[in-house]
Enzyme design. Structure first.
Site, PDB file in Angstrom:
ATOM      1  N   ASN A   7      29.099  40.634  58.400  1.00 34.16           N
ATOM      2  CA  ASN A   7      30.395  41.319  58.437  1.00 34.16           C
ATOM      3  C   ASN A   7      31.492  40.274  58.718  1.00 34.16           C
ATOM      4  O   ASN A   7      31.445  39.582  59.742  1.00 34.16           O
ATOM      5  CB  ASN A   7      30.333  42.376  59.553  1.00 34.16           C
ATOM      6  CG  ASN A   7      31.632  43.131  59.724  1.00 34.16           C
ATOM      7  OD1 ASN A   7      32.716  42.541  59.656  1.00 34.16           O
ATOM      8  ND2 ASN A   7      31.552  44.412  59.963  1.00 34.16           N
ATOM      9  N   ASP A   9      34.826  40.879  58.959  1.00 33.45           N
ATOM     10  CA  ASP A   9      36.089  41.483  59.415  1.00 33.45           C
ATOM     11  C   ASP A   9      36.857  40.575  60.376  1.00 33.45           C
ATOM     12  O   ASP A   9      38.084  40.500  60.335  1.00 33.45           O
ATOM     13  CB  ASP A   9      35.824  42.798  60.168  1.00 33.45           C
ATOM     14  CG  ASP A   9      35.276  43.891  59.278  1.00 33.45           C
ATOM     15  OD1 ASP A   9      35.217  43.706  58.053  1.00 33.45           O
ATOM     16  OD2 ASP A   9      34.890  44.950  59.826  1.00 33.45           O
ATOM     17  N   HIS A  10      36.109  39.903  61.265  1.00 39.49           N
ATOM     18  CA  HIS A  10      36.810  39.166  62.316  1.00 39.49           C
ATOM     19  C   HIS A  10      37.373  37.826  61.854  1.00 39.49           C
ATOM     20  O   HIS A  10      38.172  37.215  62.562  1.00 39.49           O
ATOM     21  CB  HIS A  10      35.938  39.056  63.563  1.00 39.49           C
ATOM     22  CG  HIS A  10      35.736  40.421  64.163  1.00 39.49           C
ATOM     23  ND1 HIS A  10      36.805  41.210  64.544  1.00 39.49           N
ATOM     24  CD2 HIS A  10      34.633  41.175  64.346  1.00 39.49           C
ATOM     25  CE1 HIS A  10      36.350  42.369  64.971  1.00 39.49           C
ATOM     26  NE2 HIS A  10      35.035  42.374  64.853  1.00 39.49           N
ATOM     27  N   ARG A  18      48.306  35.964  62.821  1.00 44.63           N
ATOM     28  CA  ARG A  18      49.507  35.212  62.437  1.00 44.63           C
ATOM     29  C   ARG A  18      50.060  35.644  61.085  1.00 44.63           C
ATOM     30  O   ARG A  18      50.890  34.945  60.516  1.00 44.63           O
ATOM     31  CB  ARG A  18      49.169  33.712  62.392  1.00 44.63           C
ATOM     32  CG  ARG A  18      49.025  33.088  63.754  1.00 44.63           C
ATOM     33  CD  ARG A  18      50.371  33.035  64.454  1.00 44.63           C
ATOM     34  NE  ARG A  18      50.235  32.622  65.822  1.00 44.63           N
ATOM     35  CZ  ARG A  18      50.417  31.370  66.251  1.00 44.63           C
ATOM     36  NH1 ARG A  18      50.727  30.422  65.403  1.00 44.63           N
ATOM     37  NH2 ARG A  18      50.293  31.083  67.518  1.00 44.63           N
ATOM     38  N   HIS A  43      34.950  46.148  56.410  1.00 41.17           N
ATOM     39  CA  HIS A  43      35.433  47.466  56.818  1.00 41.17           C
ATOM     40  C   HIS A  43      36.933  47.503  56.575  1.00 41.17           C
ATOM     41  O   HIS A  43      37.690  46.791  57.239  1.00 41.17           O
ATOM     42  CB  HIS A  43      35.112  47.664  58.311  1.00 41.17           C
ATOM     43  CG  HIS A  43      35.521  48.995  58.871  1.00 41.17           C
ATOM     44  ND1 HIS A  43      35.288  49.344  60.176  1.00 41.17           N
ATOM     45  CD2 HIS A  43      36.141  50.060  58.309  1.00 41.17           C
ATOM     46  CE1 HIS A  43      35.745  50.575  60.398  1.00 41.17           C
ATOM     47  NE2 HIS A  43      36.277  51.016  59.280  1.00 41.17           N
ATOM     48  N   ARG A  45      39.986  49.319  57.237  1.00 45.21           N
ATOM     49  CA  ARG A  45      40.457  50.385  58.121  1.00 45.21           C
ATOM     50  C   ARG A  45      41.741  50.999  57.606  1.00 45.21           C
ATOM     51  O   ARG A  45      42.528  50.332  56.937  1.00 45.21           O
ATOM     52  CB  ARG A  45      40.696  49.821  59.524  1.00 45.21           C
ATOM     53  CG  ARG A  45      39.434  49.627  60.327  1.00 45.21           C
ATOM     54  CD  ARG A  45      39.752  49.118  61.721  1.00 45.21           C
ATOM     55  NE  ARG A  45      38.604  49.243  62.584  1.00 45.21           N
ATOM     56  CZ  ARG A  45      38.377  50.287  63.384  1.00 45.21           C
ATOM     57  NH1 ARG A  45      39.234  51.285  63.467  1.00 45.21           N
ATOM     58  NH2 ARG A  45      37.296  50.326  64.125  1.00 45.21           N
ATOM     59  N   ARG A  49      44.064  46.739  59.964  1.00 47.50           N
ATOM     60  CA  ARG A  49      44.273  45.768  61.042  1.00 47.50           C
ATOM     61  C   ARG A  49      43.599  44.424  60.777  1.00 47.50           C
ATOM     62  O   ARG A  49      43.980  43.421  61.343  1.00 47.50           O
ATOM     63  CB  ARG A  49      43.819  46.331  62.382  1.00 47.50           C
ATOM     64  CG  ARG A  49      42.325  46.487  62.514  1.00 47.50           C
ATOM     65  CD  ARG A  49      41.930  46.803  63.928  1.00 47.50           C
ATOM     66  NE  ARG A  49      42.239  48.180  64.285  1.00 47.50           N
ATOM     67  CZ  ARG A  49      41.598  48.832  65.261  1.00 47.50           C
ATOM     68  NH1 ARG A  49      40.676  48.234  65.964  1.00 47.50           N
ATOM     69  NH2 ARG A  49      41.899  50.085  65.523  1.00 47.50           N
ATOM     70  N   HIS A  50      42.532  44.429  59.959  1.00 52.97           N
ATOM     71  CA  HIS A  50      41.934  43.121  59.645  1.00 52.97           C
ATOM     72  C   HIS A  50      41.764  42.946  58.130  1.00 52.97           C
ATOM     73  O   HIS A  50      42.565  42.276  57.498  1.00 52.97           O
ATOM     74  CB  HIS A  50      40.655  42.822  60.445  1.00 52.97           C
ATOM     75  CG  HIS A  50      39.701  43.956  60.673  1.00 52.97           C
ATOM     76  ND1 HIS A  50      39.232  44.754  59.658  1.00 52.97           N
ATOM     77  CD2 HIS A  50      39.113  44.405  61.817  1.00 52.97           C
ATOM     78  CE1 HIS A  50      38.394  45.637  60.155  1.00 52.97           C
ATOM     79  NE2 HIS A  50      38.305  45.473  61.473  1.00 52.97           N
ATOM     80  N   GLU A  70      32.297  49.357  54.368  1.00 51.62           N
ATOM     81  CA  GLU A  70      32.349  50.287  55.494  1.00 51.62           C
ATOM     82  C   GLU A  70      33.672  51.014  55.450  1.00 51.62           C
ATOM     83  O   GLU A  70      34.722  50.369  55.350  1.00 51.62           O
ATOM     84  CB  GLU A  70      32.330  49.473  56.787  1.00 51.62           C
ATOM     85  CG  GLU A  70      31.137  49.656  57.641  1.00 51.62           C
ATOM     86  CD  GLU A  70      31.311  48.880  58.929  1.00 51.62           C
ATOM     87  OE1 GLU A  70      32.269  49.132  59.671  1.00 51.62           O
ATOM     88  OE2 GLU A  70      30.478  48.011  59.167  1.00 51.62           O
ATOM     89  N   THR A 100      36.705  48.612  68.443  1.00 50.18           N
ATOM     90  CA  THR A 100      35.730  48.522  67.360  1.00 50.18           C
ATOM     91  C   THR A 100      35.126  49.913  67.201  1.00 50.18           C
ATOM     92  O   THR A 100      35.461  50.816  67.966  1.00 50.18           O
ATOM     93  CB  THR A 100      34.658  47.461  67.670  1.00 50.18           C
ATOM     94  OG1 THR A 100      33.711  47.421  66.602  1.00 50.18           O
ATOM     95  CG2 THR A 100      33.916  47.756  68.967  1.00 50.18           C
ATOM     96  N   THR A 101      34.259  50.097  66.202  1.00 50.16           N
ATOM     97  CA  THR A 101      33.653  51.416  65.995  1.00 50.16           C
ATOM     98  C   THR A 101      32.837  51.767  67.238  1.00 50.16           C
ATOM     99  O   THR A 101      31.870  51.091  67.564  1.00 50.16           O
ATOM    100  CB  THR A 101      32.741  51.381  64.751  1.00 50.16           C
ATOM    101  OG1 THR A 101      33.429  50.700  63.713  1.00 50.16           O
ATOM    102  CG2 THR A 101      32.376  52.773  64.304  1.00 50.16           C
ATOM    103  N   GLU A 151      22.520  53.943  58.958  1.00 51.89           N
ATOM    104  CA  GLU A 151      22.582  52.716  59.758  1.00 51.89           C
ATOM    105  C   GLU A 151      22.581  53.158  61.210  1.00 51.89           C
ATOM    106  O   GLU A 151      23.449  53.918  61.645  1.00 51.89           O
ATOM    107  CB  GLU A 151      23.850  51.905  59.448  1.00 51.89           C
ATOM    108  CG  GLU A 151      23.861  50.603  60.264  1.00 51.89           C
ATOM    109  CD  GLU A 151      25.125  49.771  60.081  1.00 51.89           C
ATOM    110  OE1 GLU A 151      25.681  49.744  58.961  1.00 51.89           O
ATOM    111  OE2 GLU A 151      25.549  49.154  61.072  1.00 51.89           O
ATOM    112  N   HIS A 191      25.566  46.765  65.129  1.00 47.82           N
ATOM    113  CA  HIS A 191      26.621  46.856  66.144  1.00 47.82           C
ATOM    114  C   HIS A 191      26.203  46.204  67.447  1.00 47.82           C
ATOM    115  O   HIS A 191      25.205  46.596  68.037  1.00 47.82           O
ATOM    116  CB  HIS A 191      27.077  48.293  66.420  1.00 47.82           C
ATOM    117  CG  HIS A 191      28.537  48.321  66.785  1.00 47.82           C
ATOM    118  ND1 HIS A 191      28.991  47.988  68.031  1.00 47.82           N
ATOM    119  CD2 HIS A 191      29.647  48.556  66.042  1.00 47.82           C
ATOM    120  CE1 HIS A 191      30.313  48.037  68.040  1.00 47.82           C
ATOM    121  NE2 HIS A 191      30.733  48.373  66.848  1.00 47.82           N
ATOM    122  N   GLY A 192      26.952  45.194  67.823  1.00 44.87           N
ATOM    123  CA  GLY A 192      26.729  44.514  69.096  1.00 44.87           C
ATOM    124  C   GLY A 192      25.525  43.594  69.110  1.00 44.87           C
ATOM    125  O   GLY A 192      25.139  43.083  70.167  1.00 44.87           O
ATOM    126  N   GLY A 213      28.347  41.124  62.705  1.00 46.45           N
ATOM    127  CA  GLY A 213      29.631  40.480  62.469  1.00 46.45           C
ATOM    128  C   GLY A 213      30.091  39.597  63.600  1.00 46.45           C
ATOM    129  O   GLY A 213      30.054  38.372  63.524  1.00 46.45           O
TER     130      GLY A 213
END
Ligand code: PXP
Length: 237
Positions: A7, A9-10, A18, A43, A45, A49-50, A70, A100-101, A151, A191-192, A213
């Site tokens: 993932n 996204d980050h 920025r 993902h 959103r 946001r990302h 996603e 996060t989700t 998932e 997740h996590g 991710g």
């Protein structure tokens, strides 16, 4: 052997901090593919946001592996999925204020609507997974609503602070994984998950794919994306 979906996204989170053009999640996704990722997750959103629409469409055109898109089951996102045509859509819940989700999808409140959304996506040739908490009735309902897979949300396991709590969560995950297998639907997890906690879930060989991710992107700051992906790929094996 389990597959790894990276993932990105980050990467976009840093870029958007920025409002810049770098780091570019599409470039990082291609590097992750080179390092052995079997799939890339993005993902998109509602609040953008990302990941931005451009990221998703551009990646889809040039990637070599599979795209796991996603998304929340909204009209807007379903239309985008029909345009992008990813191999897989993972339907997730989305709240504006969350970092996060935070939890699995609520499949019980409006099952008919969810069933129709799954059908719309499947009619467009897209496979659909529902991102759900490890609960047997939710696995069964996902199957009943026509999802080809689930998932399993591993966030509670990842956040568990004691050994006992971890074992309880692992058992929940395992029971849901085995139930999904019996129902003959795909079973992914995520997740996590990080380099320290992945081993216990990776030991469940019935899990076909892990969506990871944050820990990979965080490690890539120190080690580079190639190394970060290779190390995780080794662990999910
Ligand atoms: N799976 C789903 C459905 C998610 O929403 C996320 C977070 O975007 C992940 C997996 C990956 O979680 P993490 O970034 O904690 O590895």
């Amino acid at each position: 052997m389990a597959r790894l979906s990276v993932n990105v996204d980050h990467v976009a989170t840093v870029r958007q901090a920025r409002l810049s053009i770098e780091p570019d999640p599409v470039s990082v996704a291609l590097m992750a593919e080179h390092a052995g990722a079997d799939s890339i997750t993005m993902h998109l959103r509602e609040d953008r946001r990302h990941i931005q629409d451009r990221d998703l469409f551009m990646l889809r055109r040039i990637m070599k592996t599979e795209l796991n898109f996603e998304m929340a089951a909204t009209k807007e996102m379903i239309t985008i999925a029909q345009d992008v045509r990813p191999g897989l859509v993972t339907i997730v819940p989305e709240k504006r204020q969350e970092l996060t989700t935070e939890g699995g999808l609520d499949v019980k409140t409006r099952p008919e609507r969810l069933k129709a959304d799954i059908q719309t996506l499947r009619d467009a040739g897209i496979e659909v997974n529902l991102f759900i908490d490890p609960l047997p009735d939710v696995v069964k309902l996902s199957h009943k609503l026509g999802a080809g897979g689930v998932e399993i949300h591993t966030g509670k396991y990842a956040d568990a602070e004691t050994k006992r709590e971890k074992l309880i969560e692992l058992k929940r995950i395992h029971d849901s994984v085995m139930l999904a297998k019996r129902l003959k639907i795909r079973v992914h997890a995520g997740h996590g998950l990080d380099y320290h906690n992945i081993a216990a879930v990776a030991a469940m060989t019935e899990i076909e794919e892990f969506a990871i991710g944050f820990s990979i992107i965080a490690r890539s700051v120190y080690a580079g994306i190639d190394r970060a992906v290779r190390d995780m790929k080794e662990l999910v094996r």
